[in-house]
Design a protein around this motif. Sequence first.
Motif, mmCIF file in Angstrom:
data_model
loop_
_atom_site.group_PDB
_atom_site.id
_atom_site.type_symbol
_atom_site.label_atom_id
_atom_site.label_comp_id
_atom_site.label_asym_id
_atom_site.label_seq_id
_atom_site.Cartn_x
_atom_site.Cartn_y
_atom_site.Cartn_z
ATOM 1 N N MET A 41 0.764 -1.221 0.056
ATOM 2 C CA MET A 41 -0.034 0.073 0.021
ATOM 3 C C MET A 41 0.790 1.276 0.004
ATOM 4 S SD MET A 41 -3.210 -0.658 0.126
ATOM 5 C CE MET A 41 -2.817 -1.858 -1.413
ATOM 6 N N THR A 42 1.918 1.118 0.605
ATOM 7 C CA THR A 42 3.002 2.365 0.661
ATOM 8 C C THR A 42 3.500 2.659 -0.664
ATOM 9 O OG1 THR A 42 3.665 1.703 3.012
ATOM 10 C CG2 THR A 42 5.041 3.202 1.767
ATOM 11 N N ARG A 43 3.522 1.463 -1.368
ATOM 12 C CA ARG A 43 4.047 1.675 -2.902
ATOM 13 C C ARG A 43 3.069 2.581 -3.721
ATOM 14 N NH1 ARG A 43 7.291 -3.639 -4.684
ATOM 15 N NH2 ARG A 43 9.160 -3.713 -3.034
ATOM 16 N N THR A 44 1.948 2.372 -3.304
ATOM 17 C CA THR A 44 0.686 3.072 -4.277
ATOM 18 C C THR A 44 0.900 4.478 -4.049
ATOM 19 O OG1 THR A 44 -0.892 3.166 -2.316
ATOM 20 C CG2 THR A 44 -0.823 1.167 -3.610
ATOM 21 N N PHE A 45 1.456 5.237 -2.948
ATOM 22 C CA PHE A 45 1.643 6.603 -2.812
ATOM 23 C C PHE A 45 3.133 6.876 -2.821
ATOM 24 C CE2 PHE A 45 0.691 4.920 1.253
ATOM 25 C CZ PHE A 45 1.880 5.444 2.281
ATOM 26 N N GLY A 46 3.935 6.195 -3.072
ATOM 27 C CA GLY A 46 5.532 6.290 -3.138
ATOM 28 C C GLY A 46 5.738 7.592 -3.810
ATOM 29 N N PHE A 47 5.206 7.792 -5.062
ATOM 30 C CA PHE A 47 5.277 9.077 -5.540
ATOM 31 C C PHE A 47 5.057 10.469 -5.018
ATOM 32 C CE2 PHE A 47 4.038 12.347 -8.764
ATOM 33 C CZ PHE A 47 5.145 12.515 -9.288
ATOM 34 N N ILE A 48 4.072 10.199 -4.089
ATOM 35 C CA ILE A 48 3.600 11.517 -3.216
ATOM 36 C C ILE A 48 4.836 11.767 -2.215
ATOM 37 C CG2 ILE A 48 1.847 12.554 -1.925
ATOM 38 C CD1 ILE A 48 -0.043 10.590 -3.356
ATOM 39 N N THR A 49 4.932 10.715 -1.343
ATOM 40 C CA THR A 49 6.001 10.761 -0.353
ATOM 41 C C THR A 49 7.402 11.285 -1.156
ATOM 42 O OG1 THR A 49 5.109 8.580 0.247
ATOM 43 C CG2 THR A 49 7.056 9.441 1.432
ATOM 44 N N ASP A 50 7.893 10.677 -2.220
ATOM 45 C CA ASP A 50 9.101 11.180 -2.871
ATOM 46 C C ASP A 50 9.073 12.626 -3.251
ATOM 47 O OD1 ASP A 50 10.043 8.607 -2.596
ATOM 48 O OD2 ASP A 50 9.940 8.008 -4.638
ATOM 49 N N THR A 51 7.576 13.125 -3.605
ATOM 50 C CA THR A 51 7.620 14.427 -4.009
ATOM 51 C C THR A 51 7.175 15.320 -2.592
ATOM 52 O OG1 THR A 51 6.987 13.711 -5.988
ATOM 53 C CG2 THR A 51 6.807 16.002 -5.751
ATOM 54 N N SER A 52 8.206 15.444 -1.805
ATOM 55 C CA SER A 52 8.015 15.956 -0.617
ATOM 56 C C SER A 52 7.686 17.465 -0.291
ATOM 57 C CB SER A 52 9.564 15.589 0.413
ATOM 58 O OG SER A 52 10.432 15.983 -0.006
ATOM 59 N N ARG A 53 8.314 18.408 -1.104
ATOM 60 C CA ARG A 53 8.077 19.794 -0.976
ATOM 61 C C ARG A 53 6.798 20.374 -0.849
ATOM 62 N NH1 ARG A 53 10.279 24.522 -4.020
ATOM 63 N NH2 ARG A 53 10.254 26.248 -2.652
ATOM 64 N N PRO A 54 6.017 19.892 -1.867
ATOM 65 C CA PRO A 54 4.519 20.527 -1.932
ATOM 66 C C PRO A 54 3.715 20.223 -0.699
ATOM 67 C CG PRO A 54 4.928 19.501 -4.039
ATOM 68 C CD PRO A 54 6.102 18.918 -2.833
ATOM 69 N N ASP A 55 2.940 21.333 0.016
ATOM 70 C CA ASP A 55 2.017 21.085 0.851
ATOM 71 C C ASP A 55 0.607 20.697 0.495
ATOM 72 O OD1 ASP A 55 3.744 22.289 2.949
ATOM 73 O OD2 ASP A 55 3.375 24.207 2.086
ATOM 74 N N VAL A 56 0.413 21.107 -1.020
ATOM 75 C CA VAL A 56 -0.802 20.808 -1.279
ATOM 76 C C VAL A 56 -0.645 20.415 -2.884
ATOM 77 C CG1 VAL A 56 -2.990 21.918 -2.125
ATOM 78 C CG2 VAL A 56 -2.032 22.562 0.095
ATOM 79 N N TRP A 57 -1.405 19.380 -3.086
ATOM 80 C CA TRP A 57 -1.778 18.728 -4.484
ATOM 81 C C TRP A 57 -3.008 19.070 -5.146
ATOM 82 C CZ3 TRP A 57 1.743 15.109 -6.719
ATOM 83 C CH2 TRP A 57 2.775 14.669 -6.153
ATOM 84 N N VAL A 58 -3.007 19.751 -6.188
ATOM 85 C CA VAL A 58 -4.347 20.250 -6.657
ATOM 86 C C VAL A 58 -4.473 19.413 -8.267
ATOM 87 C CG1 VAL A 58 -5.409 22.307 -7.817
ATOM 88 C CG2 VAL A 58 -3.755 22.475 -6.060
ATOM 89 N N MET A 59 -5.567 19.124 -8.391
ATOM 90 C CA MET A 59 -5.908 18.130 -9.609
ATOM 91 C C MET A 59 -7.291 18.231 -10.073
ATOM 92 S SD MET A 59 -5.665 15.069 -7.258
ATOM 93 C CE MET A 59 -4.583 15.785 -6.073
ATOM 94 N N TRP A 256 -3.733 8.964 1.580
ATOM 95 C CA TRP A 256 -5.007 8.353 1.786
ATOM 96 C C TRP A 256 -5.788 7.964 0.784
ATOM 97 C CZ3 TRP A 256 -5.287 4.625 5.370
ATOM 98 C CH2 TRP A 256 -4.299 4.790 6.536
ATOM 99 N N LYS A 257 -6.151 8.775 0.098
ATOM 100 C CA LYS A 257 -7.261 8.708 -1.007
ATOM 101 C C LYS A 257 -6.708 7.787 -1.870
ATOM 102 C CE LYS A 257 -9.226 11.596 -4.547
ATOM 103 N NZ LYS A 257 -10.466 11.483 -4.220
ATOM 104 N N THR A 258 -5.231 7.707 -2.204
ATOM 105 C CA THR A 258 -4.847 6.566 -3.098
ATOM 106 C C THR A 258 -4.884 5.331 -2.425
ATOM 107 O OG1 THR A 258 -3.005 8.370 -4.003
ATOM 108 C CG2 THR A 258 -2.462 5.893 -4.046
ATOM 109 N N VAL A 259 -4.556 5.146 -1.314
ATOM 110 C CA VAL A 259 -4.495 3.834 -0.474
ATOM 111 C C VAL A 259 -5.947 3.205 -0.356
ATOM 112 C CG1 VAL A 259 -4.501 2.750 1.916
ATOM 113 C CG2 VAL A 259 -2.425 4.196 1.048
#
Lengths: 391, 244
Positions: A41-59, A256-259
């Motif tokens: 499950m951690t792998r599913t959001f690994g990209f978010i963890t790696d991209t650590s600088r942003p506070d907010v993701w907009v989509m 969490w949304k990803t998980v």
Amino acid sequence: MNRIALRMLVGDRAKYLAIIMGVAFASLLITQQASIFVGLMTRTFGFITDTSRPDVWVMDPKVQYVDDIKPVQDTMLYRVRGVAGVEWATPLYKGLLKARLSNGNFQTCIVVGLDDATLTGGPPVMLEGTLADLRRSEGVIVDEEGAKGRLARMPMDEQGRPIKGAKPIPIGIGDTLELNDRRAVVVGVCRVSRTFQSQPVIYTTYTRATQFAPRERKLLSFVTAGAAEGVSPRELCERIQSQTGLAAFTRDEFSWKTVLYFMKYTGIPINFGIAVALGFLVGTAIAGQTFYQFTLDNLRHFGTLKAMGAGNLRLLRMVLLQALVVGVVGYGLGVGAASMFGRLAGPTQLSFRLLWQTLAGTGAAVALICVIASLISVQRVMRLEPGVVFK
Amino acid sequence: MTEASSIAIECKGVVKHYGQGAARVTALRGVDLTVRKGELLMLVGPSGCGKTTLISVIAGVLDRNEGACTVFGEDFARMSARARTRWRGENVGFVFQAFNLIPTITAAENVAVPLMILGEGHGAAIRRAREVLEMVGLGDRWRALPAQLSGGQQQRVAIARSLIHGPRLIVCDEPTSALDHQTGHVIMRLLKNVALREDRALVIVTHDARIFGFADRIAEMDDGRIERIVTDPRELMAGTAPGR
């Protein structure tokens, strides 16, 4: 009497070990399977963890998880930048593109396009080269696993045929790839979290990524933003949502949304849940049955103690103490073995992430196993007539 | 000592049934028995005659169905289960045919169990257990596990266990039947010399005619009743042999 209870327990080594093994096995299976599940499950959001600088993701509001790319127009970046409380906002491209390797094979890769000016969202660890090398013409950075694995070149003989059994040569700085018929030159190697589908990750600039990508009207996957001082990420998300109509999540929320998406729409939780449940059931069966047999074997001694004046409460305490010891030792061995497994599995492709919550959950499960085992056993002791000693 | 104060056990018309309905078996059919303080009474009789049931009732590990029975003035029928358990712990010592020692603990720990049940700490109980083991001639074997002891030694440990808390009543179920003649005599001498006191009573169930000579009185049972009580074992030998 506690000491007597413990001596009774450990005195019969074979039975003691059998009970301990039952609990340890359950503990191992529950911890190991749960940790593999968490790792996956951690792998599913690994990209978010790696991209650590942003506070907010907009989509786009329809996005369900991090790999569910629904691009928005590039102009959305400026709308986000216009929201009060946004310190900075950068574009981020993320997409699956086919890379043509030097041997002619194709490999689907995750291509990440970073803001040309700031390179925000770059890989967490650079192994070779620097992030700034992306500014070089046609420059891309590949991840270590991809470089050694799916993007690696097979050594060729003089006739240009792959040499059977030869070790693949990892792709490195100076090597080239073709992405959508465009040449890309490797300028660095990075280390990122393993991806869920184990595809190679290629970093480049946003502009170059959109050139690699097939032409579409909308190409902006995400806008990543930082909150100004005094503005909480959650508050900023609400402002962005209300002013742009886009969805905005904090890093944790998006993870969490990803998980939750994977939990809801894939069979992974059920499969691992079954394994964990099996571990619990098998552990309960082995530990319960062995503990019950142990109590039965000692029934005569419990009867003797009862005849000699030991009340039900005292005997209950003795049985519970025995169950507690079995539980603690079995739990320790089980989670110890699971940790060892995780340590050994670390360098492999297996996902394994041991959380304190998993340890606590396993502890609760083991406690339940011991309670069930001791409840079954203690009933016989409670119902025991002291007169049995003369039979 | 008055007549009443010299009585340790007094049973009148004690009846005990096992099972119910058609399956009901009557083990005791109105037993009258009196045991005096300082007395060693043996219960003899054929298998199934009710000897073990009677000592179970006397020791308070089994409820009677009818009749009256007091042990040192206490009637178990009037006590709560908890009070009876406590009373038994303080006042009754047990010696069993199969010794009933816990195999995984040492001789001293086995002996110390009754004291620990009464709340004595482990260290103090073990110290006292070693003293009692000394009394029964096993002072040097206090660390031995039961499996490391001979049958006679194990029974001596069991006797030490029955004595450690100073009980007023000691009940023994076939204490010598698992032992050879010589060891049986050693055990009986021990019981007679160490266990028996003025304020204490010993009730021994036995088939073993070789030890009848140690009894003050012998009560012969048959079919759930006391048939006769004799003081001289030869009177029994002259009649029907017990344990037939």
